[in-house]
Design a protein around this motif. Structure first.
Motif, mmCIF file in Angstrom:
data_model
loop_
_atom_site.group_PDB
_atom_site.id
_atom_site.type_symbol
_atom_site.label_atom_id
_atom_site.label_comp_id
_atom_site.label_asym_id
_atom_site.label_seq_id
_atom_site.Cartn_x
_atom_site.Cartn_y
_atom_site.Cartn_z
ATOM 1 N N GLY A 99 27.310 3.844 31.668
ATOM 2 C CA GLY A 99 28.130 3.613 30.522
ATOM 3 C C GLY A 99 28.742 2.130 30.822
ATOM 4 O O GLY A 99 27.970 1.161 30.743
ATOM 5 N N GLY A 100 30.165 2.136 31.120
ATOM 6 C CA GLY A 100 30.855 0.942 31.305
ATOM 7 C C GLY A 100 30.252 0.092 32.455
ATOM 8 O O GLY A 100 30.554 -1.153 32.723
ATOM 9 N N GLY A 101 29.502 0.895 33.377
ATOM 10 C CA GLY A 101 28.877 0.126 34.753
ATOM 11 C C GLY A 101 27.524 -0.265 34.446
ATOM 12 O O GLY A 101 27.034 -0.775 35.705
ATOM 13 N N TRP A 102 27.194 -0.476 33.285
ATOM 14 C CA TRP A 102 25.898 -1.330 33.167
ATOM 15 C C TRP A 102 25.989 -2.806 33.804
ATOM 16 O O TRP A 102 27.020 -3.204 33.767
ATOM 17 C CB TRP A 102 25.371 -1.368 31.723
ATOM 18 N N LEU A 103 24.914 -3.340 34.031
ATOM 19 C CA LEU A 103 24.956 -4.592 34.816
ATOM 20 C C LEU A 103 24.612 -5.699 33.984
ATOM 21 O O LEU A 103 25.042 -6.802 34.050
ATOM 22 C CB LEU A 103 24.048 -4.471 36.409
ATOM 23 N N ILE A 104 23.181 -5.613 33.374
ATOM 24 C CA ILE A 104 22.667 -6.762 32.689
ATOM 25 C C ILE A 104 22.198 -6.362 31.448
ATOM 26 O O ILE A 104 21.554 -5.005 31.385
ATOM 27 C CB ILE A 104 21.659 -7.632 33.525
ATOM 28 N N ARG A 105 21.836 -7.105 30.472
ATOM 29 C CA ARG A 105 21.167 -6.841 29.379
ATOM 30 C C ARG A 105 19.890 -8.062 29.582
ATOM 31 O O ARG A 105 20.103 -9.045 29.749
ATOM 32 C CB ARG A 105 21.805 -7.035 28.160
ATOM 33 N N ILE A 106 18.678 -7.376 29.354
ATOM 34 C CA ILE A 106 17.658 -8.385 29.349
ATOM 35 C C ILE A 106 16.793 -8.344 28.019
ATOM 36 O O ILE A 106 16.682 -7.301 27.301
ATOM 37 C CB ILE A 106 16.530 -8.271 30.384
ATOM 38 N N ARG A 107 16.176 -9.438 27.784
ATOM 39 C CA ARG A 107 15.224 -9.670 26.445
ATOM 40 C C ARG A 107 13.913 -9.333 27.048
ATOM 41 O O ARG A 107 13.407 -10.186 28.137
ATOM 42 C CB ARG A 107 15.128 -10.929 25.859
ATOM 43 N N LEU A 108 13.183 -8.312 26.887
ATOM 44 C CA LEU A 108 11.935 -7.725 27.546
ATOM 45 C C LEU A 108 10.646 -8.893 27.459
ATOM 46 O O LEU A 108 10.489 -9.500 26.318
ATOM 47 C CB LEU A 108 11.429 -6.381 27.160
ATOM 48 N N ALA A 109 10.109 -9.194 28.388
ATOM 49 C CA ALA A 109 8.793 -9.967 28.533
ATOM 50 C C ALA A 109 7.661 -9.288 27.850
ATOM 51 O O ALA A 109 6.801 -9.672 27.354
ATOM 52 C CB ALA A 109 8.707 -10.750 30.009
ATOM 53 N N ASP A 110 7.660 -8.010 28.491
ATOM 54 C CA ASP A 110 6.415 -7.165 28.210
ATOM 55 C C ASP A 110 6.761 -5.799 28.136
ATOM 56 O O ASP A 110 6.887 -4.941 29.063
ATOM 57 C CB ASP A 110 5.428 -7.099 29.245
ATOM 58 N N PRO A 111 7.178 -5.461 26.769
ATOM 59 C CA PRO A 111 7.783 -3.759 26.344
ATOM 60 C C PRO A 111 6.657 -2.730 27.162
ATOM 61 O O PRO A 111 7.227 -1.797 27.409
ATOM 62 C CB PRO A 111 7.932 -3.873 24.979
ATOM 63 N N SER A 112 5.458 -3.071 27.334
ATOM 64 C CA SER A 112 4.567 -1.932 27.770
ATOM 65 C C SER A 112 4.786 -1.761 29.070
ATOM 66 O O SER A 112 4.303 -0.749 29.800
ATOM 67 C CB SER A 112 3.031 -2.680 27.716
ATOM 68 N N GLU A 113 5.619 -2.441 30.081
ATOM 69 C CA GLU A 113 5.989 -1.997 31.358
ATOM 70 C C GLU A 113 6.954 -0.868 31.448
ATOM 71 O O GLU A 113 6.638 -0.287 32.493
ATOM 72 C CB GLU A 113 6.564 -3.310 31.871
ATOM 73 N N ALA A 114 7.469 -0.520 30.272
ATOM 74 C CA ALA A 114 8.243 0.615 30.433
ATOM 75 C C ALA A 114 7.255 1.909 30.723
ATOM 76 O O ALA A 114 7.944 2.949 31.109
ATOM 77 C CB ALA A 114 8.857 0.693 29.091
ATOM 78 N N ASP A 115 6.249 1.846 30.090
ATOM 79 C CA ASP A 115 5.332 2.984 30.469
ATOM 80 C C ASP A 115 5.267 3.662 31.763
ATOM 81 O O ASP A 115 4.801 4.514 32.281
ATOM 82 C CB ASP A 115 3.810 2.522 29.637
ATOM 83 N N ALA A 116 5.277 2.443 32.893
ATOM 84 C CA ALA A 116 5.009 3.007 34.168
ATOM 85 C C ALA A 116 6.469 3.537 34.859
ATOM 86 O O ALA A 116 6.497 3.804 35.955
ATOM 87 C CB ALA A 116 4.792 1.479 34.946
ATOM 88 N N LEU A 117 7.368 3.453 34.039
ATOM 89 C CA LEU A 117 8.746 4.020 34.749
ATOM 90 C C LEU A 117 8.839 5.277 34.621
ATOM 91 O O LEU A 117 8.122 6.225 33.887
ATOM 92 C CB LEU A 117 9.961 3.318 33.964
ATOM 93 N N LEU A 118 9.735 6.049 35.372
ATOM 94 C CA LEU A 118 9.910 7.399 35.388
ATOM 95 C C LEU A 118 10.861 7.918 34.237
ATOM 96 O O LEU A 118 11.717 7.205 33.998
ATOM 97 C CB LEU A 118 10.620 7.855 36.910
ATOM 98 N N ASP A 119 10.654 9.111 33.840
ATOM 99 C CA ASP A 119 11.578 9.596 33.014
ATOM 100 C C ASP A 119 12.654 10.498 33.795
ATOM 101 O O ASP A 119 12.515 10.625 35.213
ATOM 102 C CB ASP A 119 11.019 10.622 31.787
#
Lengths: 130, 174
Positions: A99-119
């Motif tokens: 929550g309050g401890g988030w670090l940065i917000r980014i504008r994604l260059a390639d949203p499809s990269e998220a497919d490779a992350l873990l749930d």
């Protein structure tokens, strides 16, 4: 200090970083496991707003009395916001890593990269195997 | 044996006992709501107190005059190395070990370069002051309190200031 948790609405990187997708943006932070391993954070070295960061690459550092750790970005993009609250009070990450401890917000260059992350389930499995 | 000769930078005492009694003594002491602490915590205490640590701030490559430990050396007596120490004392050391406090957010660490010349020998985050603190060797002309230094923190230049010893002293309690 927060209790151990890995929220289901986040995506996870094996280097113990999380991403919360928000339209074309993502908010990034470190997991409960990461802050617990480091201990109380005393310094956060953020990237500059406008900087380009790459998936799997370091975008900054967090530091406790005993150790310094690179922040690994789960996704590529441009930094649009830095959480100044954590710069001023790094222990916010220990108290509220998702929550309050988030670090940065980014504008994604390639949203499809998220497919490779873990749930959350896959990340918890990875922790169990360590 | 109970000693008050500890080098921790905090009030207290050291308990020495026969090895076979150690576990029982430990359990007895910690049963009185005394919390154990680790070396990381102790390192911040001794650094706030500016006690040099062997292996970090003093090594076989350093000398006690430059390290500010001349008070431990009886230079009027004869011992191995006394002539060199007398020479250093006489002409003044080229470098001095100085305590410093970060003026900008950063945690100095051992072996970080000091841009003006020299290097950090100990560094940490001070829990009492909530800033980065450290000690390092600098040229003697940069050793006076209030001198500005620049610490190279993994490629980032961060301002620090030489301070008088100790870096932190708890207000007297009676």
């Amino acid at each position: 200090v927060a209790d151990e948790s890995y929220p289901d609405d986040l995506l996870y990187h094996p280097e113990h970083d999380w991403a919360r997708l928000d339209g074309g943006d993502a908010v990034l932070g470190i997991t409960w496991f990461a802050q617990d391993s480091l201990g109380e954070l005393v310094h956060y070295e953020p990237p500059d707003v406008g900087a380009t960061i790459g998936k799997d690459a370091s975008y900054g550092e967090v530091e406790s009395v005993k150790a310094v750790s690179d922040l690994i970005s789960p996704l590529s993009g441009e930094v649009v916001e830095v959480n100044q609250r954590v710069v001023d009070a790094p222990e916010t990450v220990n108290e509220d890593p998702y929550g309050g401890g988030w670090l940065i917000r980014i504008r994604l260059a390639d949203p499809s990269e998220a497919d490779a992350l873990l749930d959350a389930a896959a990340y918890k499995q990875l922790l169990a195997e360590q | 044996m109970v000693n008050r000769t500890g080098y921790t930078g905090e009030e207290g005492c050291e308990l020495m006992c026969m090895a076979e009694d150690a576990a029982a003594l430990w359990d007895t002491v910690t049963a009185r709501a005394i919390l154990p602490c680790g070396l990381g915590a102790r390192d911040t205490l001794r650094l706030e107190a500016c006690f040099p640590l062997h292996g970090n701030d003093i090594t076989p490559e350093t000398d006690p005059i430059s390290a500010g430990l001349g008070w431990t050396c009886a230079l009027q007596k004869d011992f191995t190395g006394v002539e060199e120490l007398r020479r250093i004392k006489e002409r003044g050391p080229d470098e001095k070990l100085v305590p410093f406090v970060m003026e900008e957010r950063a945690v100095p660490r051992t072996d970080m370069p000091i841009v003006e010349g020299g290097r950090v020998t100990s560094g940490s985050h001070s829990p009492m002051l909530d800033v980065g603190i450290g000690m390092g060797y600098v040229r003697a002309d940069l050793a006076a309190p209030d001198t500005e230094l620049t610490i190279d923190v993994r490629g980032r230049q961060r301002k620090a200031r030489v301070v008088a010893k100790p870096i932190y002293k708890r207000p007297e309690s009676n």
